[in-house]
Design an enzyme around this catalytic site. Structure first.
Site, PDB file in Angstrom:
ATOM      1  N   GLU A  33       7.388  -1.196 -10.359  1.00 57.88           N
ATOM      2  CA  GLU A  33       6.511  -1.878 -11.306  1.00 57.88           C
ATOM      3  C   GLU A  33       5.823  -0.844 -12.168  1.00 57.88           C
ATOM      4  O   GLU A  33       6.142   0.346 -12.081  1.00 57.88           O
ATOM      5  CB  GLU A  33       5.477  -2.741 -10.558  1.00 57.88           C
ATOM      6  CG  GLU A  33       4.600  -1.955  -9.597  1.00 57.88           C
ATOM      7  CD  GLU A  33       3.545  -2.800  -8.875  1.00 57.88           C
ATOM      8  OE1 GLU A  33       3.285  -3.939  -9.280  1.00 57.88           O
ATOM      9  OE2 GLU A  33       2.984  -2.275  -7.896  1.00 57.88           O
ATOM     10  N   LYS A  35      -3.748  -5.723  -2.604  1.00 56.21           N
ATOM     11  CA  LYS A  35      -4.478  -5.336  -3.820  1.00 56.21           C
ATOM     12  C   LYS A  35      -5.753  -4.631  -3.368  1.00 56.21           C
ATOM     13  O   LYS A  35      -6.845  -5.208  -3.351  1.00 56.21           O
ATOM     14  CB  LYS A  35      -4.746  -6.573  -4.676  1.00 56.21           C
ATOM     15  CG  LYS A  35      -4.788  -6.227  -6.153  1.00 56.21           C
ATOM     16  CD  LYS A  35      -4.663  -7.434  -7.021  1.00 56.21           C
ATOM     17  CE  LYS A  35      -5.147  -7.160  -8.425  1.00 56.21           C
ATOM     18  NZ  LYS A  35      -4.586  -5.997  -9.092  1.00 56.21           N
ATOM     19  N   ARG A  87      -4.511 -14.827  -2.687  1.00 57.49           N
ATOM     20  CA  ARG A  87      -4.016 -13.441  -2.592  1.00 57.49           C
ATOM     21  C   ARG A  87      -5.099 -12.515  -2.053  1.00 57.49           C
ATOM     22  O   ARG A  87      -4.819 -11.602  -1.276  1.00 57.49           O
ATOM     23  CB  ARG A  87      -3.502 -12.959  -3.957  1.00 57.49           C
ATOM     24  CG  ARG A  87      -2.796 -11.612  -3.870  1.00 57.49           C
ATOM     25  CD  ARG A  87      -2.100 -11.226  -5.165  1.00 57.49           C
ATOM     26  NE  ARG A  87      -3.040 -11.009  -6.254  1.00 57.49           N
ATOM     27  CZ  ARG A  87      -2.682 -10.722  -7.503  1.00 57.49           C
ATOM     28  NH1 ARG A  87      -1.401 -10.664  -7.836  1.00 57.49           N
ATOM     29  NH2 ARG A  87      -3.576 -10.528  -8.441  1.00 57.49           N
TER      30      ARG A  87
HETATM   31  N1  PMP Z   1       1.056  -4.694 -10.398  1.00 55.94           N
HETATM   32  C1  PMP Z   1      -0.108  -4.044 -10.201  1.00 55.94           C
HETATM   33  C2  PMP Z   1      -0.071  -2.689  -9.572  1.00 55.94           C
HETATM   34  C3  PMP Z   1      -1.315  -4.624 -10.584  1.00 55.94           C
HETATM   35  O1  PMP Z   1      -2.470  -3.983 -10.387  1.00 55.94           O
HETATM   36  C4  PMP Z   1      -1.300  -5.911 -11.176  1.00 55.94           C
HETATM   37  C5  PMP Z   1      -2.582  -6.591 -11.557  1.00 55.94           C
HETATM   38  N2  PMP Z   1      -3.255  -5.971 -12.604  1.00 55.94           N
HETATM   39  C6  PMP Z   1      -0.067  -6.534 -11.407  1.00 55.94           C
HETATM   40  C7  PMP Z   1       1.086  -5.903 -10.965  1.00 55.94           C
HETATM   41  C8  PMP Z   1       0.028  -7.880 -12.048  1.00 55.94           C
HETATM   42  O2  PMP Z   1      -0.469  -8.888 -11.205  1.00 55.94           O
HETATM   43  P1  PMP Z   1      -1.132 -10.209 -11.739  1.00 55.94           P
HETATM   44  O3  PMP Z   1      -0.154 -10.855 -12.655  1.00 55.94           O
HETATM   45  O4  PMP Z   1      -1.418 -11.026 -10.542  1.00 55.94           O
HETATM   46  O5  PMP Z   1      -2.374  -9.813 -12.475  1.00 55.94           O
END
Ligand code: PMP
Length: 290
Positions: A182, A149, A50
């Site tokens: 989200e 990210k 990622r």
């Molecule tokens: N959404 C956002 C905006 C995030 O920053 C994150 C990670 N902290 C997630 C979702 C969750 O992603 P992951 O399960 O890969 O940590």
């Protein structure tokens, strides 16, 4: 604590980057949040993949290979004698000028910090979170795609400030069409009967690694999983709701915008998935101490 910066380890006091780094000046860079459980780095390859996808999207040339970054993460854990904890992997655009042009930055910097994180107070894992929908909408995918990210987290921070001001720990962010995207650092799920729902990535959700793990755990236990657009009506009327993220892990939600979700207590499906998640995290991943 020993912190990895561009191939060398520094103490906490000496781990510094330039004030001319565009990560600081413009939020120009990318990152990953990773966890180690029981002496293993969970889903390390998926996180590094990622990271490289984020890098590609912002035309950032990471000066290390996948394998070198994976080794740097594992070595930093070992240097810090970490068995359980949280790892922050950051790649900044590097040192540039006071103008925003990334072409003036000479070389990206790679930073690995292996420490701890506690996103929400422990009692919420037991009793569930009270969350609200906020006015700050998730970034448009044709402006700053939420799949990247990036080090620019102001969109999420503004939503978090609204949550804090509203007296709660977490915010639901909608997209510009009003569908649920989200939370500020987590993906969102709802349970209705034997069905698990989570917004599609196209709604403005990060391709969450925990999201993917939970989808697979639910499918393995015979649940029906789908990714439709969800409205606030859908989440208010869910039997259960929970959030997922590397930092957050799985955390139940029991109230949204003043509406009690299900029985107002963490639900049975959520609890089952929490148990399955921890069984998986404790038994798999890249060994730190082979
Ligand atoms: N959404 C956002 C905006 C995030 O920053 C994150 C990670 N902290 C997630 C979702 C969750 O992603 P992951 O399960 O890969 O940590």
């Amino acid at each position: 604590m020993k912190i990895f910066i561009d191939g060398k380890y520094y103490s906490e006091q000496n781990a510094k980057i330039s004030v001319f780094d565009h990560g600081l000046l413009y939020g120009d860079g990318i990152f990953e949040g990773i966890r180690a459980y029981n002496g293993r780095v969970f889903k390390l390859k998926e996180h590094i993949d990622r990271l490289f996808y984020s890098a590609k999207a912002i035309l950032l040339d990471i000066p290390m290979t996948h394998a070198q970054i994976m080794k740097a993460v594992v070595d930093t854990c070992r240097q810090n004698k970490l068995r359980n904890g949280y790892i922050r992997l950051v790649v900044t655009r590097g040192i540039g000028t006071l103008g925003l042009n990334p072409n003036r930055c000479k070389k990206p910097s790679v930073i690995v910090i292996a420490g701890k994180i506690q996103l929400y107070p422990p009692e919420y894992y037991k009793n569930g979170l009270d969350i609200i929908t906020v006015a700050t909408t998730r970034n448009l995918h044709n402006a700053l795609n939420p799949a990247i990210k990036s080090l620019n987290y102001l969109n999420n921070i503004l939503a978090k400030i609204e949550a804090n001001n509203g007296g709660v720990e977490e915010a639901i962010m909608l997209n510009s069409e009003g569908y649920v995207a989200e939370c500020t650092g987590d993906n969102i799920f709802i349970v209705k009967g034997n069905q698990l729902f989570t917004p599609p990535l196209s709604a403005g959700a990060l391709y969450g690694i925990t999201r993917e793990v939970v989808i697979n755990l639910a499918k393995d236990s015979g649940m029906n999983v789908s990714e439709p657009n969800l409205t606030r009506y859908d989440i208010y009327n869910a039997d259960e709701c929970f959030l997922t993220g590397t930092g957050a892990e799985l955390i139940p939600v029991v109230k949204i915008d003043g509406r009690v979700i299900g029985t107002g207590k963490p639900g049975a499906v959520t609890k089952q998935l929490v148990t399955k998640y921890h069984t998986l995290t404790n038994g798999s991943g890249e060994p730190i101490y082979p």
